[in-house]
Design a protein around this motif. Structure first.
Motif, PDB file in Angstrom:
ATOM      1  N   LYS A   1      47.795 -51.810-167.820  1.00 51.26           N
ATOM      2  CA  LYS A   1      48.654 -51.870-169.009  1.00 51.26           C
ATOM      3  C   LYS A   1      49.051 -50.458-169.440  1.00 51.26           C
ATOM      4  CE  LYS A   1      50.491 -54.117-172.608  1.00 51.26           C
ATOM      5  NZ  LYS A   1      51.310 -53.026-173.169  1.00 51.26           N
ATOM      6  N   GLU A   2      48.099 -49.556-169.437  1.00 48.73           N
ATOM      7  CA  GLU A   2      48.398 -48.168-169.800  1.00 48.73           C
ATOM      8  C   GLU A   2      49.393 -47.555-168.816  1.00 48.73           C
ATOM      9  OE1 GLU A   2      44.574 -46.334-169.864  1.00 48.73           O
ATOM     10  OE2 GLU A   2      43.975 -47.251-171.768  1.00 48.73           O
ATOM     11  N   TYR A   3      49.221 -47.888-167.531  1.00 51.94           N
ATOM     12  CA  TYR A   3      50.136 -47.370-166.508  1.00 51.94           C
ATOM     13  C   TYR A   3      51.565 -47.859-166.757  1.00 51.94           C
ATOM     14  CZ  TYR A   3      52.476 -47.053-161.946  1.00 51.94           C
ATOM     15  OH  TYR A   3      53.378 -46.818-160.945  1.00 51.94           O
ATOM     16  N   TYR A   4      51.716 -49.169-167.025  1.00 55.09           N
ATOM     17  CA  TYR A   4      53.067 -49.711-167.238  1.00 55.09           C
ATOM     18  C   TYR A   4      53.673 -49.229-168.549  1.00 55.09           C
ATOM     19  CZ  TYR A   4      52.382 -52.569-163.102  1.00 55.09           C
ATOM     20  OH  TYR A   4      52.158 -52.979-161.811  1.00 55.09           O
ATOM     21  N   ASP A   5      52.829 -48.955-169.543  1.00 53.08           N
ATOM     22  CA  ASP A   5      53.353 -48.363-170.775  1.00 53.08           C
ATOM     23  C   ASP A   5      54.064 -47.051-170.469  1.00 53.08           C
ATOM     24  OD1 ASP A   5      52.469 -50.406-172.378  1.00 53.08           O
ATOM     25  OD2 ASP A   5      50.742 -49.323-173.197  1.00 53.08           O
ATOM     26  N   GLU A   6      53.550 -46.327-169.483  1.00 53.62           N
ATOM     27  CA  GLU A   6      54.149 -45.057-169.063  1.00 53.62           C
ATOM     28  C   GLU A   6      55.353 -45.268-168.142  1.00 53.62           C
ATOM     29  OE1 GLU A   6      53.311 -41.647-169.559  1.00 53.62           O
ATOM     30  OE2 GLU A   6      52.206 -42.427-171.277  1.00 53.62           O
ATOM     31  N   VAL A   7      55.239 -46.226-167.236  1.00 55.40           N
ATOM     32  CA  VAL A   7      56.212 -46.370-166.158  1.00 55.40           C
ATOM     33  C   VAL A   7      57.421 -47.229-166.536  1.00 55.40           C
ATOM     34  CG1 VAL A   7      56.522 -47.428-163.864  1.00 55.40           C
ATOM     35  CG2 VAL A   7      54.628 -45.869-164.275  1.00 55.40           C
ATOM     36  N   GLU A   8      57.232 -48.225-167.390  1.00 53.67           N
ATOM     37  CA  GLU A   8      58.326 -49.166-167.683  1.00 53.67           C
ATOM     38  C   GLU A   8      59.589 -48.488-168.221  1.00 53.67           C
ATOM     39  OE1 GLU A   8      56.231 -53.532-168.235  1.00 53.67           O
ATOM     40  OE2 GLU A   8      56.402 -52.241-169.990  1.00 53.67           O
ATOM     41  N   PRO A   9      59.491 -47.501-169.117  1.00 56.64           N
ATOM     42  CA  PRO A   9      60.741 -46.839-169.532  1.00 56.64           C
ATOM     43  C   PRO A   9      61.460 -46.153-168.363  1.00 56.64           C
ATOM     44  CG  PRO A   9      58.983 -46.380-171.097  1.00 56.64           C
ATOM     45  CD  PRO A   9      58.345 -47.048-169.919  1.00 56.64           C
ATOM     46  N   LYS A  10      60.708 -45.627-167.403  1.00 58.90           N
ATOM     47  CA  LYS A  10      61.326 -44.995-166.235  1.00 58.90           C
ATOM     48  C   LYS A  10      61.987 -46.045-165.340  1.00 58.90           C
ATOM     49  CE  LYS A  10      58.524 -41.824-164.386  1.00 58.90           C
ATOM     50  NZ  LYS A  10      57.225 -41.251-163.950  1.00 58.90           N
ATOM     51  N   LEU A  11      61.339 -47.191-165.209  1.00 61.66           N
ATOM     52  CA  LEU A  11      61.950 -48.291-164.453  1.00 61.66           C
ATOM     53  C   LEU A  11      63.206 -48.786-165.168  1.00 61.66           C
ATOM     54  CD1 LEU A  11      58.725 -50.296-163.489  1.00 61.66           C
ATOM     55  CD2 LEU A  11      60.198 -49.031-161.913  1.00 61.66           C
ATOM     56  N   ALA A  12      63.129 -48.844-166.506  1.00 60.81           N
ATOM     57  CA  ALA A  12      64.295 -49.276-167.284  1.00 60.81           C
ATOM     58  C   ALA A  12      65.465 -48.328-167.062  1.00 60.81           C
ATOM     59  CB  ALA A  12      63.939 -49.342-168.766  1.00 60.81           C
ATOM     60  N   ASN A  13      65.173 -47.053-166.914  1.00 60.32           N
ATOM     61  CA  ASN A  13      66.220 -46.070-166.667  1.00 60.32           C
ATOM     62  C   ASN A  13      66.930 -46.351-165.337  1.00 60.32           C
ATOM     63  OD1 ASN A  13      67.650 -43.509-167.160  1.00 60.32           O
ATOM     64  ND2 ASN A  13      66.465 -42.762-165.421  1.00 60.32           N
ATOM     65  N   LEU A  14      66.180 -46.724-164.329  1.00 58.03           N
ATOM     66  CA  LEU A  14      66.768 -47.063-163.029  1.00 58.03           C
ATOM     67  C   LEU A  14      67.621 -48.324-163.135  1.00 58.03           C
ATOM     68  CD1 LEU A  14      63.664 -46.383-160.754  1.00 58.03           C
ATOM     69  CD2 LEU A  14      65.734 -44.997-160.914  1.00 58.03           C
ATOM     70  N   MET A  15      67.129 -49.302-163.901  1.00 57.66           N
ATOM     71  CA  MET A  15      67.888 -50.547-164.118  1.00 57.66           C
ATOM     72  C   MET A  15      69.233 -50.232-164.781  1.00 57.66           C
ATOM     73  SD  MET A  15      66.072 -53.536-163.482  1.00 57.66           S
ATOM     74  CE  MET A  15      64.369 -54.047-163.231  1.00 57.66           C
ATOM     75  N   VAL A  16      69.203 -49.382-165.791  1.00 65.86           N
ATOM     76  CA  VAL A  16      70.421 -49.041-166.514  1.00 65.86           C
ATOM     77  C   VAL A  16      71.384 -48.276-165.603  1.00 65.86           C
ATOM     78  CG1 VAL A  16      71.389 -47.714-168.426  1.00 65.86           C
ATOM     79  CG2 VAL A  16      69.358 -49.102-168.799  1.00 65.86           C
ATOM     80  N   GLU A  17      70.842 -47.413-164.780  1.00 64.11           N
ATOM     81  CA  GLU A  17      71.688 -46.658-163.853  1.00 64.11           C
ATOM     82  C   GLU A  17      72.421 -47.607-162.902  1.00 64.11           C
ATOM     83  OE1 GLU A  17      71.263 -43.132-160.493  1.00 64.11           O
ATOM     84  OE2 GLU A  17      69.696 -43.356-162.034  1.00 64.11           O
ATOM     85  N   TYR A  18      71.692 -48.621-162.418  1.00 69.20           N
ATOM     86  CA  TYR A  18      72.335 -49.603-161.540  1.00 69.20           C
ATOM     87  C   TYR A  18      73.401 -50.389-162.300  1.00 69.20           C
ATOM     88  CZ  TYR A  18      73.134 -53.822-158.839  1.00 69.20           C
ATOM     89  OH  TYR A  18      73.751 -54.866-158.170  1.00 69.20           O
TER      90      TYR A  18
END
Length: 557
Positions: free
Chosen positions: A74-91
Motif C-alpha cells: 500500500k505504501e509503495y502504490y501510494d508513491e507509484v500511483e501518481p506516476k502511473l497516472a501521469n503515464l495514463m494522462v500522457e497516453y
C-alpha cells in the motif's frame, strides 16, 4: 477465479513505464484511426493488468490493515500511483490530440473524450510529489480510524463493531456506547485536525499549481463533472434546504414521538423503533444464502451475476478487529469480477450490503462485458443510482432477511433514505466552505459545521458531548478525507432512486426495464441525457424535488 487464488505480483514502475512508452509511440506513429484503435486495445490490456494488480493489493490490505506485506505494498502504490497516472494522462493526451479523433470518438464515444479533457485539466506531472503526500495522508487517516480499540464488556471493538450498541433499543446502552465512541475521536482529535489541515492545504496547492483559485474547480474536474457545474449543485442544495429539510424535520418529529422521547438527541439518530431497529434474523451465511435466492428470482441477469460472485468468493463481509472500516464495491477488470468489501455487525446494515453494494456490483458485472473500456468509467452520481435503487427493487424479498419485521425495515429504510439527503448536502456544502477557505483553523471548521447543522438538521442535539457538541461529527465521515466532493453524488442518486421507488410501485416490470437500461448504458452517455433516456427527471430541474416529496409524503401516512 476465486479471489483468494488470484495471483499477486507488484507492478514494477520501470516495467510499466517502458510498456506505456512503447504504446504511446506506437499510437502516435499509427497512420489511420483503425491502426490507432488497434493500439488502443493494447492500452486496455496494460491498464487492466495494472488496475487489477493494484486493486488486489488494496483489498488485501483493507481486509487486514495489520498485514505487514500488504501494508508495504500500500505504501509503495501510494508513491507509484501518481506516476502511473501521469503515464495514463500522457497516453490520453495523445488520443485527445489525434488527427483521427473523429474515428476514435465513433468507437469509444463523446463522453470518453469529455472525460479525457477533464483528466487533462486535473493532472500535471509537477503534481506528483503533492499527490504522493496526499495518498500518504489519506492512508494515515484510514489507519487511524481502523485502529480504534474500544473497551466493551471485556472485548476490544473497532468502530464498525460498535454499531449494534450505538443503535441498541436500550437508551442507556446507546448513551454508554456513544460516550466510548466519542472518547475515541476525542483521543485522536489533534491528529484528525492535523491530517485534514494538511490535506486541504495540499489539495489547494495542487489546484494553484494548475492555475485554479482553489481546490473546488480542480475537485470538480477530478470527480469528472462532465454535464453539470458548481452553480447547478448549489441550486440543488438550495432546493433541498427550501423543500426537503422541512419534510425531513417532520420525519424526525414523527420518529421522536414513536420513540416516546421529549427531544431527539444525537444518540437517537439511527434508532427508529422503541423496541429497536429490525435486525437480520439469520447468520452471515444465511444472509448470503437469502441474497442468492433473492437475486435468482429477481431476474435472469441478477441470477447470473450473484451466482458468479458466490462461486468466485468475491465477498469479504465479516467484521474483524484489524479490518478497514466501511464498505465498498470495486472491480477487477482482468477477471471481469466485481468485489464487495464490508463489515457485517449484526445490524440492518448487513442487508444493505447485499442490496446497495450488490447494486454497484451488478452494474459493474454488466458493464464489464462491454469491450469498450471507457463505457465502464461511470461518474459517481450515476453509479450511486444503481446501488440506491437496488435497495428498493429488493424490497419484495425483505422477509427473507427480517422475517416478521420486514415491514418495519421497509418503513425504516424509506425514512432513513429521506432523512439522509439533507445530511449529504450539508457534507457537500461544508467541503465547498473548507476548500474555498483553506486557511481556516480547525476550530473555525468545526464552527462552520455547527452553523450548517442549524440549516440542514435543526433537530440535531449533541447535548454536552465533548467531541460532537463542538462540531466534530464530520471527522468520522471518511469521504470528507478520502474523496472530496463525492458525497453530493449520493444525494443526487437518492433523488433518482426515489423516482424508481415510485415507478416500481406503479409498474415493477417497467421500472426494472428502465433500471436495467440505465445499468447497461453505463458511461455511454452524459448523466443528464441518460436520465431522460430512461424516463427520470434530473435532480437539477426545478420542480423535481417538490415532485419527489409529494410522492414520498403519500407513502408516509
Amino acid at each position: 477465479m476465486k479471489f483468494k487464488d488470484m495471483p499477486y505480483e507488484r507492478v514494477k514502475y520501470e516495467d510499466a513505464e517502458k510498456e506505456f512508452r512503447q504504446i504511446i509511440e506506437e499510437f502516435k506513429n499509427a497512420e489511420s484511426g483503425e491502426e490507432q484503435f488497434e493500439v488502443h486495445q493494447k492500452f486496455y490490456t496494460l491498464s487492466n493488468k495494472i488496475e487489477t494488480t493494484t486493486i488486489i493489493a488494496n483489498i488485501r490490505y483493507d481486509i487486514d490493515t495489520a498485514n505487514e506485506f500488504y501494508e508495504k505494498e500500500k505504501e509503495y502504490y501510494d508513491e507509484v500511483e501518481p506516476k502511473l497516472a501521469n503515464l495514463m494522462v500522457e497516453y490520453r493526451q495523445a488520443m485527445y490530440d489525434s488527427p483521427y479523433r473523429s474515428y476514435l470518438e465513433g468507437k469509444i464515444g463523446k463522453v470518453a473524450f469529455k472525460n479525457i479533457e477533464l483528466e487533462i485539466k486535473s493532472f500535471d506531472e509537477k503534481l506528483i510529489p503533492l499527490m504522493q503526500e496526499e495518498n500518504a495522508l489519506t492512508t494515515r487517516y484510514n489507519k487511524l480510524i481502523a485502529s480504534a480499540q474500544i473497551e466493551w464488556e471485556g472485548e476490544k471493538l473497532n468502530l464498525s463493531l460498535m454499531r449494534p450498541y450505538l443503535t441498541n433499543s436500550d437508551r442507556n446502552i446507546r448513551k454508554k456506547a456513544y460516550e466510548k465512541y466519542s472518547a475515541f475521536f476525542l483521543s485522536v482529535e489533534d491528529e484528525l485536525d492535523e491530517i485534514y489541515d494538511k490535506l486541504v492545504k495540499n489539495r489547494t496547492e495542487q489546484a494553484r499549481q494548475m492555475g485554479y483559485e482553489n481546490y473546488v474547480e480542480l475537485g470538480y474536474y477530478r470527480m469528472r463533472r462532465n454535464s453539470y457545474d458548481k452553480a447547478m449543485v448549489e441550486n440543488y442544495r438550495n432546493q433541498i434546504k427550501k423543500y426537503f429539510v422541512p419534510f425531513a424535520e417532520k420525519l424526525h418529529e414523527r420518529r421522536k414521538n414513536r420513540l416516546g422521547l421529549d427531544r431527539l438527541s444525537f444518540i437517537d439518530t439511527a434508532v427508529y423503533f422503541l423496541d429497536g431497529n429490525p435486525a437480520p434474523t439469520g447468520t452471515p451465511e444465511q444472509i448470503m444464502s437469502a441474497g442468492q435466492k433473492m437475486y435468482s428470482e429477481m431476474s435472469p441477469e441478477t441470477k447470473e451475476f450473484f451466482d458468479f460472485m458466490m462461486k468466485n468468493e468475491l465477498f469479504d463481509v465479516l467484521g474483524r478487529k484489524t479490518k478497514k472500516a466501511g464498505g465498498y464495491m470495486t472491480y477487477l477488470p482482468v477477471y471481469g469480477a466485481p468485489f464487495i468489501f464490508a463489515n457485517f455487525n449484526g445490524t440492518s446494515g448487513d442487508v444493505d450490503v447485499i442490496t446497495h453494494e450488490c447494486g454497484h456490483a451488478f452494474q459493474g458485472y454488466l458493464s464489464g462485458k462491454d469491450p469498450v473500456q471507457e463505457h465502464r468509467d461511470i461518474t459517481m452520481e450515476t453509479a450511486e443510482i444503481h446501488s440506491m435503487s437496488m435497495e428498493f427493487f429488493a424490497e419484495g424479498w425483505t422477509e427473507l432477511f427480517f422475517g416478521d419485521r420486514a415491514q418495519d425495515y421497509k418503513s425504516m429504510h424509506l425514512e432513513d433514505a429521506a432523512a439522509f439527503i439533507p445530511y449529504g448536502c450539508m457534507v457537500d456544502e461544508f467541503q465547498h466552505i473548507a476548500y474555498a477557505n483553506p486557511d481556516m483553523t480547525p476550530k473555525e471548521r468545526r464552527a462552520a459545521w455547527l452553523e450548517l447543522e442549524k440549516e440542514y438538521r435543526p433537530h440535531m442535539d449533541y447535548e454536552d458531548d465533548p467531541f460532537f457538541a463542538k462540531g466534530g461529527f464530520w471527522q468520522k465521515q471518511q469521504h470528507i478525507y478520502n474523496s472530496p466532493f463525492y458525497y453530493i453524488d449520493y444525494c443526487l442518486a437518492q433523488t433518482c432512486a426515489f423516482q424508481y421507488k415510485a415507478k416500481m410501485d406503479e409498474n415493477y416490470e417497467e421500472a426494472w426495464k428502465s433500471y436495467l437500461k440505465l445499468c447497461e448504458l453505463s458511461a455511454k452517455d452524459f448523466y443528464t441525457d441518460m436520465l431522460k433516456e430512461v424516463g427520470l427527471e434530473s435532480p437539477f430541474e426545478d420542480g423535481c424535488i417538490r415532485s419527489v416529496i409529494e410522492k414520498l409524503e403519500s407513502k408516509m401516512v
